[in-house]
Motif scaffolding. Structure first.
Motif, mmCIF file in Angstrom:
data_model
loop_
_atom_site.group_PDB
_atom_site.id
_atom_site.type_symbol
_atom_site.label_atom_id
_atom_site.label_comp_id
_atom_site.label_asym_id
_atom_site.label_seq_id
_atom_site.Cartn_x
_atom_site.Cartn_y
_atom_site.Cartn_z
ATOM 1 N N GLU A 178 11.289 14.716 7.542
ATOM 2 C CA GLU A 178 11.304 16.165 7.763
ATOM 3 C C GLU A 178 9.923 16.648 8.190
ATOM 4 O O GLU A 178 9.795 17.528 9.048
ATOM 5 N N ALA A 179 8.873 16.066 7.587
ATOM 6 C CA ALA A 179 7.507 16.421 7.981
ATOM 7 C C ALA A 179 7.260 16.065 9.445
ATOM 8 O O ALA A 179 6.596 16.807 10.177
ATOM 9 N N ARG A 180 7.800 14.944 9.877
ATOM 10 C CA ARG A 180 7.676 14.559 11.293
ATOM 11 C C ARG A 180 8.398 15.562 12.187
ATOM 12 O O ARG A 180 7.871 15.981 13.225
ATOM 13 N N ASP A 181 9.590 15.958 11.785
ATOM 14 C CA ASP A 181 10.357 16.901 12.598
ATOM 15 C C ASP A 181 9.655 18.255 12.704
ATOM 16 O O ASP A 181 9.812 18.965 13.701
ATOM 17 N N LYS A 182 8.875 18.610 11.692
ATOM 18 C CA LYS A 182 8.134 19.869 11.718
ATOM 19 C C LYS A 182 6.831 19.753 12.501
ATOM 20 O O LYS A 182 6.157 20.756 12.735
ATOM 21 N N GLY A 183 6.434 18.521 12.860
ATOM 22 C CA GLY A 183 5.176 18.311 13.559
ATOM 23 C C GLY A 183 3.999 18.078 12.636
ATOM 24 O O GLY A 183 2.857 17.957 13.087
ATOM 25 N N MET A 184 4.270 17.972 11.349
ATOM 26 C CA MET A 184 3.199 17.804 10.369
ATOM 27 C C MET A 184 2.598 16.402 10.433
ATOM 28 O O MET A 184 1.386 16.222 10.278
ATOM 29 N N ILE A 185 3.443 15.400 10.621
ATOM 30 C CA ILE A 185 2.967 14.042 10.842
ATOM 31 C C ILE A 185 3.517 13.551 12.173
ATOM 32 O O ILE A 185 4.459 14.133 12.722
ATOM 33 N N ASP A 186 2.933 12.478 12.681
ATOM 34 C CA ASP A 186 3.238 12.059 14.049
ATOM 35 C C ASP A 186 4.333 11.016 14.162
ATOM 36 O O ASP A 186 5.073 11.005 15.144
ATOM 37 N N ASP A 187 4.431 10.119 13.176
ATOM 38 C CA ASP A 187 5.411 9.044 13.318
ATOM 39 C C ASP A 187 5.830 8.543 11.947
ATOM 40 O O ASP A 187 5.027 8.520 11.003
ATOM 41 N N VAL A 188 7.097 8.155 11.836
ATOM 42 C CA VAL A 188 7.635 7.522 10.635
ATOM 43 C C VAL A 188 8.017 6.105 11.015
ATOM 44 O O VAL A 188 8.858 5.892 11.896
ATOM 45 N N ILE A 189 7.389 5.134 10.349
ATOM 46 C CA ILE A 189 7.517 3.728 10.732
ATOM 47 C C ILE A 189 8.060 2.934 9.551
ATOM 48 O O ILE A 189 7.392 2.794 8.524
ATOM 49 N N GLY A 190 9.268 2.429 9.681
ATOM 50 C CA GLY A 190 9.848 1.626 8.614
ATOM 51 C C GLY A 190 10.326 2.474 7.454
ATOM 52 O O GLY A 190 10.217 3.702 7.445
ATOM 53 N N TYR A 191 10.853 1.768 6.446
ATOM 54 C CA TYR A 191 11.457 2.456 5.305
ATOM 55 C C TYR A 191 10.612 2.360 4.042
ATOM 56 O O TYR A 191 10.821 3.103 3.097
ATOM 57 N N ASN A 192 9.645 1.444 4.019
ATOM 58 C CA ASN A 192 8.793 1.304 2.841
ATOM 59 C C ASN A 192 7.403 0.860 3.275
ATOM 60 O O ASN A 192 7.144 0.645 4.467
ATOM 61 N N ALA A 193 6.507 0.717 2.299
ATOM 62 C CA ALA A 193 5.110 0.397 2.607
ATOM 63 C C ALA A 193 4.980 -0.953 3.302
ATOM 64 O O ALA A 193 4.136 -1.123 4.192
ATOM 65 N N GLU A 194 5.799 -1.921 2.907
ATOM 66 C CA GLU A 194 5.713 -3.243 3.518
ATOM 67 C C GLU A 194 6.065 -3.189 5.002
ATOM 68 O O GLU A 194 5.387 -3.805 5.841
ATOM 69 N N GLU A 195 7.114 -2.459 5.334
ATOM 70 C CA GLU A 195 7.511 -2.345 6.741
ATOM 71 C C GLU A 195 6.463 -1.577 7.543
ATOM 72 O O GLU A 195 6.166 -1.923 8.691
ATOM 73 N N LEU A 196 5.892 -0.541 6.944
ATOM 74 C CA LEU A 196 4.830 0.207 7.618
ATOM 75 C C LEU A 196 3.621 -0.682 7.877
ATOM 76 O O LEU A 196 3.104 -0.741 9.006
ATOM 77 N N ASN A 197 3.157 -1.383 6.845
ATOM 78 C CA ASN A 197 1.959 -2.211 6.980
ATOM 79 C C ASN A 197 2.139 -3.324 8.004
ATOM 80 O O ASN A 197 1.188 -3.707 8.694
ATOM 81 N N ALA A 198 3.354 -3.843 8.105
ATOM 82 C CA ALA A 198 3.613 -4.903 9.080
ATOM 83 C C ALA A 198 3.492 -4.384 10.513
ATOM 84 O O ALA A 198 3.152 -5.141 11.430
ATOM 85 N N GLN A 199 3.753 -3.089 10.703
ATOM 86 C CA GLN A 199 3.757 -2.518 12.052
ATOM 87 C C GLN A 199 2.438 -1.850 12.438
ATOM 88 O O GLN A 199 2.207 -1.573 13.621
ATOM 89 N N ILE A 200 1.575 -1.586 11.471
ATOM 90 C CA ILE A 200 0.348 -0.838 11.764
ATOM 91 C C ILE A 200 -0.526 -1.521 12.818
ATOM 92 O O ILE A 200 -0.998 -0.853 13.755
ATOM 93 N N PRO A 201 -0.799 -2.832 12.745
ATOM 94 C CA PRO A 201 -1.632 -3.446 13.797
ATOM 95 C C PRO A 201 -1.053 -3.258 15.198
ATOM 96 O O PRO A 201 -1.798 -2.984 16.152
ATOM 97 N N ARG A 202 0.258 -3.395 15.333
ATOM 98 C CA ARG A 202 0.887 -3.189 16.643
ATOM 99 C C ARG A 202 0.725 -1.744 17.100
ATOM 100 O O ARG A 202 0.418 -1.475 18.273
ATOM 101 N N MET A 203 0.920 -0.815 16.173
ATOM 102 C CA MET A 203 0.765 0.597 16.510
ATOM 103 C C MET A 203 -0.677 0.910 16.912
ATOM 104 O O MET A 203 -0.922 1.717 17.820
ATOM 105 N N CYS A 204 -1.617 0.272 16.239
ATOM 106 C CA CYS A 204 -3.031 0.491 16.580
ATOM 107 C C CYS A 204 -3.350 -0.033 17.976
ATOM 108 O O CYS A 204 -4.086 0.612 18.741
ATOM 109 N N ARG A 205 -2.812 -1.193 18.308
ATOM 110 C CA ARG A 205 -3.053 -1.731 19.658
ATOM 111 C C ARG A 205 -2.490 -0.793 20.717
ATOM 112 O O ARG A 205 -3.111 -0.574 21.767
ATOM 113 N N ARG A 206 -1.331 -0.229 20.436
ATOM 114 C CA ARG A 206 -0.742 0.710 21.387
ATOM 115 C C ARG A 206 -1.579 1.982 21.488
ATOM 116 O O ARG A 206 -1.785 2.522 22.578
ATOM 117 N N LEU A 207 -2.086 2.435 20.341
ATOM 118 C CA LEU A 207 -2.890 3.658 20.335
ATOM 119 C C LEU A 207 -4.230 3.445 21.033
ATOM 120 O O LEU A 207 -4.772 4.379 21.643
#
Length: 646
Positions: free
Chosen positions: A565-594
């Protein structure tokens, strides 16, 4: 014979059917309690427990209603919006998360915080809901509620099928369980013994504290289990009777953890001591007698212990023990509020927080605040060498950095997400060092695993000589942290929320260029429950992202917010995965893209720099003027006191 598969029935009929099912096996039933060891019996209560059914052939049983420990369909909407009453001891993190997940599916949820006895019946009768859910309730539900066959009362129990008792997670961690779960039960006369609507199991493969396991794995399992239970009820699928003869029922009745169960034996290894502390953290705390040297005298005192971390450098422990005659339980070092305690087998464990007494009238504080005069060696930590991404220090260290591909990840894992004045100053120093590092092109603020941040440290403030003075020091220190984030004009900054965030912790994250989260995060972007206006430059950061109208709504309505909901309001930019493990696994890839977009981001940041500092200073000045008044208002002190001693 019990059903082998689910059968579609109308809702009012399921109770009658279950009665017939139970009656079919009652003649051969024996009490499973008779097969339990004395240590598993409730003290003095074994003869008062009801009989549990044990059938002679496991083939007679229907499979339990298992649900996968995976993300529910986040886009799914309710087939029919339901009215749901929540009964809970407090509207805690799990309750908030479940509340928001149900709202997102179109249901109408009415929350009743801390109802007791027949008051539960009164509020439910007033609500006239379709069903009742108890996400966090340790009190008995009145029979007048659970005997209504047309309106199920779902109990969320943090244990595997068959587990009973008030210390479920405590025992699981204390005994080193590698698998645990959540079971959604129908409320019954005997607590935790009702029919099973849904159950979910998960692996316990990390050194989790009780509160961390509850806030992460238990919460996720509770979400999917409750959704499964509601779906079953809507489809007319009945729950499965709890029967200890069922081959899938592995749980047992466990008595409440006693004071002796919670007492630490320092003669054991540091790993064993840490496990005992984690099993009771953050409530009620393990108990241990510490021996401390104060002005040359050896003193002993029993404390409640929290925040255990095994020291991973045996050489350092050996050197400290050589300095004087050391026995297990001796405090032999200190660092950043924590104390190092000698254990058996030449090991040692850090304890970050203590309570001088296990009673509620005693505050949980950084250990050196409880032991201010302890005569031990200070053991500073070197922040110069970053660790590889995905690792953490093998010692007590609440602020550290990791590095990968030119990206610096700044971790600040503060107990319960609270940031004291001292912690803010240390974090600011690390951020300034990262800003000056030419090899770092991007900075990711990782916060902690359990919480990103919850703002100022109310317990430390409560314990200070002058709460208003310490409140002011704390808020200006956390403002300096946020300013350090804004000051990174030559680096792209990201806030990655592994855990929930509240108040100033939310606003601190918004200072970054990008804010990422996973879907399990709950945000509380407001201050007014503590009678505070707030600072952390929120009057600049929040409207810039969501607009003035939404900012006012978010900070005034005092409601929790799902990351999606925070993403839909523009408060945060992206929701990645369903838990901390899924987020952490994707962060390096997201950083390379950024990094591919970094030139444009930096160009825009640098074009704003000339006017930014005067704008930020104006917002800070106005916020702190309001906060000064709040800190000298009796209402703030009253609410803070009630919060820290709740």
């Amino acid at each position: 014979m019990l059903m082998r598969r689910a059968v579609m029935i109308n809702r009012p009929a399921w109770r009658s059917m279950l009665y017939l099912q139970k009656s079919a096996t009652r003649g051969t039933a024996v009490s499973s309690l008779q097969q339990r060891s004395p240590s598993q019996q409730p003290l003095g209560q074994a003869s008062h427990q009801p009989m549990r059914q044990l059938s002679q052939q496991s083939s007679e049983y229907s499979p339990l209603p298992w649900v996968d420990f995976a993300a529910p369909n986040l886009t799914k909407t309710a087939g029919k919006p339901l009215k749901i009453s929540f009964l809970c001891n407090s509207f805690n993190g799990l309750s908030q998360r479940l509340y928001l997940e149900l709202l997102s599916r179109g249901h109408h949820v009415m929350v009743h915080d801390n109802p007791r006895g027949e008051k539960m019946t009164e509020v439910v009768e007033t609500d006239q809901p379709d069903l009742v859910v108890c996400p966090f309730l340790t009190r008995r539900v009145p029979a007048s509620l659970f005997n209504n066959p047309a309106r199920p009362v779902l109990i969320v129990h943090p244990g595997i099928p068959g587990d009973e008792g008030p210390s479920s997670i405590d025992w699981a961690l204390k005994e080193g369980a590698t698998e645990w779960g959540v079971t959604v039960l129908q409320a019954a006369e005997t607590m935790d013994s009702g029919d099973i609507w849904a159950t979910c199991k998960f692996q316990v493969n990390r050194q989790a504290t009780k509160s961390s396991l509850y806030g992460k794995e238990v919460t996720q399992a509770a979400i999917v289990s409750v959704l499964k239970a509601i779906d079953a009820w809507e489809q007319g699928v009945p729950p499965i009777p709890l029967d200890y003869g069922h081959p899938e029922v592995k749980g047992e009745l466990k008595r409440k953890l006693t004071v002796e169960d919670r007492r630490v034996d320092w003669a054991l290894s540091a790993e064993d001591v840490a496990r005992a502390v984690r099993a009771c953290d953050s409530q009620p705390g393990a108990l241990g007698t510490l021996r401390v040297a104060v002005q040359g005298q050896q003193l002993k005192h029993e404390f409640a212990l929290f925040g255990a971390c095994v020291e991973g450098d045996p050489g350092m422990v050996w050197d400290l023990k050589k300095e004087r005659d050391v026995t297990p339980g001796d405090v032999i070092g200190r660092r950043n509020g924590a104390v190092l305690v000698a254990c058996g087998q030449d090991t040692a464990v850090w304890i970050s927080h203590l309570k001088a007494s296990p009673k509620k009238t005693s505050l949980k504080l950084p250990a050196t605040s409880v032991l201010p005069s302890v005569d031990v060696t200070s053991l500073p930590i070197d922040h110069c060498e970053p660790l590889p991404y995905g690792t953490r220090p093998k010692t007590f260290q609440d602020v550290w950095t990791t590095r990968q591909d030119g990206v610096c990840y700044v971790h600040f894992d503060f107990y319960n997400g609270a940031m004291s004045t001292n912690q803010c100053k240390r974090l600011e120093k690390v951020l300034c060092g990262v800003e000056a590092d030419p090899d770092c092109t991007m900075v990711v603020l990782m916060g902690g695993y359990n919480f990103f941040s919850n703002g100022i440290h109310l317990n430390v403030i409560e314990n200070s000589e002058c709460a208003a003075t310490e409140s002011w020091a704390n808020i200006t220190a956390i403002d300096d942290v946020v300013k350090a984030i804004f000051s990174m004009r030559s680096k792209v900054t990201v806030a990655a929320l592994q855990g929930n965030a509240g108040a100033g912790g939310v606003m601190m994250a918004l200072a970054a260029d990008k804010v990422w989260s996973h879907a399990g995060v709950v945000l509380n972007p407001h201050y007014r429950k503590m009678a505070l206006f707030g600072s952390e430059y929120w009057t600049y950061s929040l409207p810039r992202r969501v607009g003035s109208s939404a900012s006012e709504e978010l900070t005034n309505e005092l409601q929790p917010l799902l990351a999606t909901e925070a993403r839909d309001k523009g408060m945060i930019d992206d929701v990645i995965g369903y838990n901390a493990e899924e987020l952490n696994a994707q962060i390096p890839r997201m950083c390379r893209r950024l990094q591919l977009e970094s030139r444009e981001i930096l160009r825009e940041k640098q074009s704003e720099t000339s006017s930014l500092w005067s704008t930020l200073e104006e917002h800070r000045h106005q916020e702190l003027a309001r906060m000064w008044k709040c800190f000298h208002d009796k209402e703030y002190h009253k609410r803070r006191h009630n919060f820290v001693y709740h």
